[in-house]
Design an enzyme around this catalytic site. Structure first.
Site, PDB file in Angstrom:
ATOM      1  N   ARG A 219      46.815  80.510  25.332  1.00 14.85           N
ATOM      2  CA  ARG A 219      46.423  81.816  25.848  1.00 14.85           C
ATOM      3  C   ARG A 219      45.063  81.674  26.533  1.00 14.85           C
ATOM      4  O   ARG A 219      44.037  81.522  25.883  1.00 14.85           O
ATOM      5  CB  ARG A 219      46.322  82.801  24.665  1.00 14.85           C
ATOM      6  CG  ARG A 219      46.094  84.249  25.037  1.00 14.85           C
ATOM      7  CD  ARG A 219      45.664  85.041  23.802  1.00 14.85           C
ATOM      8  NE  ARG A 219      44.257  84.826  23.506  1.00 14.85           N
ATOM      9  CZ  ARG A 219      43.727  84.855  22.274  1.00 14.85           C
ATOM     10  NH1 ARG A 219      44.482  85.054  21.216  1.00 14.85           N
ATOM     11  NH2 ARG A 219      42.424  84.671  22.110  1.00 14.85           N
ATOM     12  N   HIS A 223      42.984  87.919  23.565  1.00 13.78           N
ATOM     13  CA  HIS A 223      44.232  88.424  22.993  1.00 13.78           C
ATOM     14  C   HIS A 223      44.682  89.659  23.773  1.00 13.78           C
ATOM     15  O   HIS A 223      45.846  89.801  24.133  1.00 13.78           O
ATOM     16  CB  HIS A 223      44.025  88.769  21.519  1.00 13.78           C
ATOM     17  CG  HIS A 223      45.219  89.353  20.855  1.00 13.78           C
ATOM     18  ND1 HIS A 223      46.357  88.633  20.592  1.00 13.78           N
ATOM     19  CD2 HIS A 223      45.456  90.617  20.420  1.00 13.78           C
ATOM     20  CE1 HIS A 223      47.247  89.421  20.006  1.00 13.78           C
ATOM     21  NE2 HIS A 223      46.730  90.620  19.899  1.00 13.78           N
ATOM     22  N   TYR A 232      34.881  83.143  19.310  1.00 14.96           N
ATOM     23  CA  TYR A 232      35.512  82.242  18.344  1.00 14.96           C
ATOM     24  C   TYR A 232      36.127  80.982  18.963  1.00 14.96           C
ATOM     25  O   TYR A 232      36.614  80.128  18.235  1.00 14.96           O
ATOM     26  CB  TYR A 232      36.591  82.997  17.550  1.00 14.96           C
ATOM     27  CG  TYR A 232      37.643  83.703  18.389  1.00 14.96           C
ATOM     28  CD1 TYR A 232      38.734  83.008  18.923  1.00 14.96           C
ATOM     29  CD2 TYR A 232      37.549  85.068  18.662  1.00 14.96           C
ATOM     30  CE1 TYR A 232      39.687  83.645  19.688  1.00 14.96           C
ATOM     31  CE2 TYR A 232      38.509  85.722  19.432  1.00 14.96           C
ATOM     32  CZ  TYR A 232      39.571  85.007  19.930  1.00 14.96           C
ATOM     33  OH  TYR A 232      40.533  85.642  20.697  1.00 14.96           O
TER      34      TYR A 232
END
Length: 319
Positions: A219, A223, A232
């Site tokens: 990805r 998100h 992160y």
């Protein structure tokens, strides 16, 4: 191109939310291309492009993001959670994993009716930690249901890395516990994805049971537009995966085989830019869903208490 435009619209405050597919195009489109029109698609939450592939009109796709009167669902579903009945494409859900027992149920119903359809059930790596995943896998294995579980392992379940999702050496091996085949493939190779999914679909249609496919992909963005992956993820990881971009890989493959060239690429980009901008202009002008629509589609015949609430709402709105 749609992703880039919709993220821009969200940042401008013109739509409220968007979940991009960028980086996973090869996995999503390569797999759905292996189906026949009669087959079913049960998406997770990053497969909206597969609905477009199945024929969802672009205007309808965009209207759903605005939640206006052009939206078939009348603004009742979260943005970027499409449904397409004519394409046998079930409504998307953000409740992780809950679509999987539904997919197996559709497949079992097809068995009972002797209807030779196959169900393509999408999930992410995070869904393998949900109880619904295990229930669905178990039922599918026991009843040899005509379902293909397609796991897009994009390395991150929002901010949880795949390494913290399972102690198994990979996700594909999980199928063995339920008595059917699991395969692990390069999810950024659209051709490999297509061939593997096509094989699994043919197997399911013959009555030889389900297959679990783990497509290793990435990805590239957040998100959703509500997420900041920089908090992160290591930027070096993103840079490494950018070199494996599935669109670039397919383009190079086609060019090598004399099936595509830079002039065709430029023409396609220009044509679709015009088409996309025109669709946004048309859709954004549409009014919101009618107020009375919130009381509809629950009962075949609206009961008196809802009629009363509807009339009160319309009267107050008019005043």
């Amino acid at each position: 191109m749609i992703d880039e435009k919709m993220v821009l619209l969200q940042r401008q405050g013109r739509i409220g939310f968007y979940g991009p597919i960028t980086g996973q195009e090869g996995a999503a489109i390569g797999s759905v291309a292996a189906l026949e029109p009669r087959d079913w698609v049960v998406p997770a939450l990053r497969e909206a492009a597969t609905a477009l592939y199945r024929g969802l009109p672009l205007d309808t796709y965009i209207a759903q993001l605005f939640g206006n009167s052009g939206d078939w669902i009348q603004g009742r579903q979260m943005p970027c959670h499409h449904t397409y009945r004519d394409g046998n494409y079930v409504a998307m859900s953000s409740c992780v994993g809950n679509q999987l027992p539904c997919a197996v149920g559709i497949a079992m119903a097809a068995q009972y009716r002797k209807d030779p359809v196959v169900v393509l059930a999408y999930l992410g790596d995070g869904a393998t930690s949900e109880g619904d995943f295990h229930s669905a896998m178990n039922f599918a294995g026991v009843y040899k249901s005509p379902v293909v579980f397609f796991c897009q392992n994009n390395q991150w379940a929002i901010s949880v890395p795949a390494a913290k999702q399972t102690a198994s050496k990979n996700f594909a091996v999980k199928a063995a516990a339920y008595g059917f085949e699991g395969v692990r493939i390069d999810g950024n190779d659209a051709v490999e994805v297509f061939e593997t999914t096509q094989k699994a679909v043919k197997k399911a249609r013959k009555g030889d049971g389900p297959t679990f496919i783990e497509a290793v992909t990435y990805r590239m963005g957040g998100h959703t537009t509500s997420d900041d992956p920089a908090r992160y993820r290591d930027p070096k990881e993103v840079e490494a995966w950018a070199k494996k971009d599935p669109v670039d890989r397919l383009r190079k493959h086609l060019e090598k085989n004399k099936l595509w060239n830079k002039q065709q690429e430029k023409q396609l980009e220009e044509e679709f830019t015009t088409e996309l901008n025109a669709a946004i202009e048309r859709v954004e002008k549409l009014p919101p869903p009618p107020l009375e629509s919130m009381f509809e589609d629950v009962y075949a015949v609206m009961p008196p208490h809802l009629q009363e609430q509807r009339d009160q709402a319309l009267a107050r709105h008019a005043k």
